[in-house]
Design an enzyme around this catalytic site. Structure first.
Site, PDB file in Angstrom:
ATOM      1  CB  CYS A  14     -66.511   6.957  40.205  1.00 33.29           C
ATOM      2  SG  CYS A  14     -67.353   6.061  41.537  1.00 33.29           S
ATOM      3  NE  ARG A  51     -63.048  11.701  39.039  1.00 36.80           N
ATOM      4  CZ  ARG A  51     -63.735  12.760  38.973  1.00 36.80           C
ATOM      5  NH1 ARG A  51     -62.722  13.834  39.077  1.00 36.80           N
ATOM      6  NH2 ARG A  51     -64.899  13.135  39.046  1.00 36.80           N
ATOM      7  CD1 TRP A  60     -65.138   7.413  48.220  1.00 36.25           C
ATOM      8  CD2 TRP A  60     -67.210   8.020  47.580  1.00 36.25           C
ATOM      9  NE1 TRP A  60     -65.904   7.929  49.180  1.00 36.25           N
ATOM     10  CE2 TRP A  60     -66.973   8.327  48.859  1.00 36.25           C
ATOM     11  CE3 TRP A  60     -68.656   8.214  46.795  1.00 36.25           C
ATOM     12  CZ2 TRP A  60     -68.289   8.967  49.555  1.00 36.25           C
ATOM     13  CZ3 TRP A  60     -69.508   8.750  47.855  1.00 36.25           C
ATOM     14  CH2 TRP A  60     -69.230   9.160  49.189  1.00 36.25           C
ATOM     15  CG  ASN A  69     -68.215  10.387  38.439  1.00 41.85           C
ATOM     16  OD1 ASN A  69     -68.538  10.063  39.527  1.00 41.85           O
ATOM     17  ND2 ASN A  69     -67.479  11.098  37.869  1.00 41.85           N
ATOM     18  N   GLY A  70     -71.445   8.879  39.199  1.00 46.00           N
ATOM     19  CA  GLY A  70     -72.358   9.901  39.474  1.00 46.00           C
ATOM     20  C   GLY A  70     -73.674   8.830  40.160  1.00 46.00           C
ATOM     21  CD  GLU A 110     -58.592  22.171  57.344  1.00 47.18           C
ATOM     22  OE1 GLU A 110     -59.778  22.061  57.025  1.00 47.18           O
ATOM     23  OE2 GLU A 110     -57.724  21.925  56.582  1.00 47.18           O
ATOM     24  CE  LYS A 146     -57.002  18.456  56.292  1.00 50.75           C
ATOM     25  NZ  LYS A 146     -57.502  19.363  55.606  1.00 50.75           N
ATOM     26  CD  GLU A 150     -59.746  15.062  55.764  1.00 48.01           C
ATOM     27  OE1 GLU A 150     -60.707  14.869  54.955  1.00 48.01           O
ATOM     28  OE2 GLU A 150     -59.346  16.348  55.522  1.00 48.01           O
ATOM     29  CG  HIS A 166     -72.261  29.716  75.828  1.00 51.33           C
ATOM     30  ND1 HIS A 166     -72.902  30.423  76.869  1.00 51.33           N
ATOM     31  CD2 HIS A 166     -71.147  30.523  75.332  1.00 51.33           C
ATOM     32  CE1 HIS A 166     -72.784  31.442  76.841  1.00 51.33           C
ATOM     33  NE2 HIS A 166     -71.484  31.758  76.028  1.00 51.33           N
ATOM     34  CE  LYS A 221     -57.150  16.629  46.711  1.00 46.61           C
ATOM     35  NZ  LYS A 221     -56.905  17.287  48.083  1.00 46.61           N
TER      36      LYS A 221
HETATM   37  O1  M6R Z   1     -62.265  20.278  45.941  1.00 50.60           O
HETATM   38  P1  M6R Z   1     -62.812  21.092  46.846  1.00 50.60           P
HETATM   39  O2  M6R Z   1     -62.086  22.086  47.562  1.00 50.60           O
HETATM   40  O3  M6R Z   1     -64.241  21.326  46.351  1.00 50.60           O
HETATM   41  O4  M6R Z   1     -63.225  19.979  48.163  1.00 50.60           O
HETATM   42  C1  M6R Z   1     -64.159  20.042  49.278  1.00 50.60           C
HETATM   43  C2  M6R Z   1     -63.839  18.979  50.354  1.00 50.60           C
HETATM   44  O5  M6R Z   1     -64.408  18.037  49.759  1.00 50.60           O
HETATM   45  C3  M6R Z   1     -62.576  18.859  50.748  1.00 50.60           C
HETATM   46  O6  M6R Z   1     -62.075  20.052  51.177  1.00 50.60           O
HETATM   47  C4  M6R Z   1     -62.632  17.713  51.904  1.00 50.60           C
HETATM   48  O7  M6R Z   1     -62.943  18.249  53.054  1.00 50.60           O
HETATM   49  C5  M6R Z   1     -60.943  17.377  52.091  1.00 50.60           C
HETATM   50  N1  M6R Z   1     -61.028  16.163  52.226  1.00 50.60           N
HETATM   51  C6  M6R Z   1     -60.507  18.287  53.530  1.00 50.60           C
HETATM   52  O8  M6R Z   1     -59.073  17.576  53.552  1.00 50.60           O
END
Ligand code: M6R
Length: 606
Positions: free
Chosen positions: A2, A27, A74, A99-100, A479, A483, A486, A502, A601
């Site tokens: 947010c 945000r 959010w 926000n929070g 990773e 990617k 998401e 395993h 983000k």
């Molecule tokens: O801002 P940060 O690096 O602390 O964020 C951590 C994760 O929320 C962030 O890397 C998230 O996994 C991304 N969406 C990955 O693409």
């Protein structure tokens, strides 16, 4: 998550607030809203969806007031509906944005309902509006009203409240969620980060946890959590205005993938001193003290930490543990008090990472942060910042911040290896030279996209797929899976190639895409055997490999080939095709690349 904005000044508040919200949309983008005060009443406008929906709604009923607050949401408590969108207004007296999470909202809501309040939303935040209205009914204003509310709530919050009867005043408070106050002649504004209001002013005050403030144009009175006046420093922010320009690319993510050579080169320059020596931002005293490292991070940043663990343990012989920030403090870990904690965060605001870092500091660990946003909460709290210089990353999926984090981690591994005598001067120099070659090698990998698009066009039809890797490429496989999931919403899992037998091999059925990152190193033969095992069970094999080793992978269904590089650099270079595969799959599928569903983000809730 947010984003919140507030403005009192001489301009039309709604114009300023919309412009600032645009810079905070990273945000959260479930809904957005704005309220202004004009002619002694609130003008509220809210809309589900992205900010452009709010802009459309506002164009139908323009607002003229000079004071207002705005929010981009959010969703946490309550679905994505207009009623749950902020601002929330109580009794036509007070409006708030938050926000929070107000953790005790259930109990407060029950009490307020019993006292006759009627709630219009399912949110935790609306209790704030009613508590402020209650304070106003009791004749409390300013600091007294804030203290009345603060005494009742627990949880994480950054909030702003305005009152119809005081159209030149805004009340603000902060605990764990970020809030910056901007000052200019005859103007006061607030936002969740300073960069979002850098187009208005660079003169800012950062509130500390527990601070409350009464703001009027040109003045900010602040008190700390014990109610004492707090003289918070007025600083000139170096935050660059958040760019809302894609620079000719289709998406911010595409632009940010292409910006990686510069992001890595700029980050590397911060790791090298004026004499050309790789210091990684560490003094000799710092290096002496490091005998164990605990890395605290979330998501992509945690995977960067896992890759860093391979480098630091192999090149420097220093033990590293990588902790999911959200788990760390709650599992009461055994702390090695001679160690140091390194937080890794693009935003510098992830609440899980911030809290884990605070826990480590309370246990007596010296704290470092590999962080991209210089004035973020994490950057301001740690003992030492090891900056990534990736520039603003707008796409929700992290790309250039990730490779910039890897650049710092490899620099750190080389620096510690040399300092602790594990690497000779010559070897350290050779590795530094390799590191300097990364921007060029990443640039070449970016240009090899034509192989990826047809594969992405097929992959978009998959409902599930597996990513495999060994050694440093195992965390990169995790990773790569993150990617893809998401961005394209395709279920994807990453595994260490040797782990398949395993258990996970049971998942393989005819046509399941198995995407493997293969290095030209002594373990590659084993990895290729693991791939054959998957293929024998019907998997469709896609490999991402460097030129020399790719010649041995003639059995793959698709092979993405990139130029040869030294295997120590593999995560930095191989990250690029992994990112592009996810990008093009999402693009082919037509999902929202820059703002994937359900994400934000900057994740400022637990
Ligand atoms: O801002 P940060 O690096 O602390 O964020 C951590 C994760 O929320 C962030 O890397 C998230 O996994 C991304 N969406 C990955 O693409």
């Amino acid at each position: 998550m947010c984003g919140i904005v507030g403005y009192i000044g001489t301009e039309t508040a709604s114009d300023i607030i919309i412009d600032t919200l645009r810079r905070l949309e990273y945000r959260g983008y479930d809904s957005a809203g704005i309220v202004t005060i004009d002619s002694g009443q609130f003008h509220l406008c809210r809309a589900v969806g992205k900010l452009k929906q709010l802009e459309a709604a506002l164009s139908a009923c323009p607002q003229n007031g000079h004071i207002g607050i705005g929010h981009t949401r959010w969703a946490t408590h309550g679905g994505v509906t207009e009623a749950n969108a902020h601002p929330h207004v109580a009794d036509d007296k007070v409006a708030i944005v938050h926000n929070g999470i107000i953790e005790n909202y259930r109990q407060l809501k029950d009490e307020l309902v019993a006292e006759g309040c009627s709630f219009a939303s399912e949110t935790d935040s609306e209790v704030l509006a009613h508590l402020f209205a209650q304070a106003a009914d009791n004749g409390l204003t300013g600091k007294d009203a804030l203290q009345h509310v603060m005494a009742r709530i627990s949880g994480a919050f950054a909030l702003a409240a305005i009152f119809v009867e005081e159209p030149d005043t805004m009340l603000v408070a902060r605990n764990a969620s970020p809030l910056a106050i901007g000052m200019a002649d005859g103007v006061i504004c607030v936002a969740s980060d300073a960069a979002a209001m850098a187009h208005l002013t660079r003169t800012v005050i950062y509130l500390k946890d527990g601070d409350i403030g009464v703001l009027r144009p040109g003045s900010a009175e602040i008190w700390d959590k014990s109610g004492m006046p707090a003289n918070r420093e007025l600083i000139v922010s170096s935050a660059s205005p958040i760019m809302v320009d894609k620079g000719g690319y289709r998406h911010f993510m595409e632009k940010e993938i292409h910006e990686q050579p510069d992001a890595i080169a700029n980050t590397l320059s911060a790791m090298i001193d004026g004499t050309g020596r790789l210091t990684a931002g560490m003094s000799d005293v710092d290096c002496d003290r490091i005998s164990h490292i605990v890395i605290l991070a979330a998501g992509t940043s945690a995977y960067a930490g896992e890759i860093g663990r391979y480098w630091i343990e192999q090149l420097a012989g220093i033990a590293v543990t990588v902790e999911n920030a959200s788990e760390y403090r709650y599992r009461h870990p055994a702390i090695q008090r001679d160690g140091v904690a390194i937080a890794i965060s693009q935003s510098g605001e992830s609440l899980d990472t911030l809290m884990a870092l605070r826990y480590a500091a309370e246990q007596g660990l010296k704290t470092y942060a590999i962080v991209n946003v210089e004035e973020s909460s994490i950057a301001r709290e740690v003992d030492t910042v090891l900056p990534t210089r990736a520039g603003a990353e707008i796409g929700v999926a992290s790309t250039k911040a990730f490779t910039a984090q890897l650049t710092v981690l490899l620099s750190l591994a080389i620096r510690l290896g040399r300092h602790h005598g594990r690497l000779s001067d010559d070897k350290a120099e050779a590795l530094t030279t390799l590191l300097r070659s990364v921007p060029g090698a990443v640039g070449q990998a970016i240009n090899q996209t034509e192989q990826i698009r047809p594969i992405a066009a097929e992959l978009k039809r998959a409902t599930s797929c597996l990513f495999l890797g060994r050694g440093r490429l195992y965390p990169l496989a995790l990773e790569a899976a993150l990617k893809l999931k998401e961005l394209s919403y395709i279920h994807a899992e990453g595994f260490a190639a040797g782990e398949m037998k395993h258990g996970p091999i049971a998942l393989i059925e005819e046509g399941l895409p198995v995407i493997c990152l293969v290095d030209n190193d002594p373990l590659s033969e084993k990895t290729l055997s693991n791939l054959k095992e998957a293929q024998a069970r019907g998997a469709t094999i896609i490999t991402i490999a460097s030129q020399t080793i790719s010649e041995e992978i003639d059995f793959a269904d698709h092979n993405i080939v990139i130029n040869d590089y030294d295997p120590v650099l593999s995560p930095l270079i191989m990250a690029v095709p992994a990112q592009l595969l996810a990008y093009y799959t999402a693009f082919e599928k037509g999902t929202d690349v820059d703002q994937p569903r359900n994400l934000a983000k900057s994740v400022t809730v637990e």
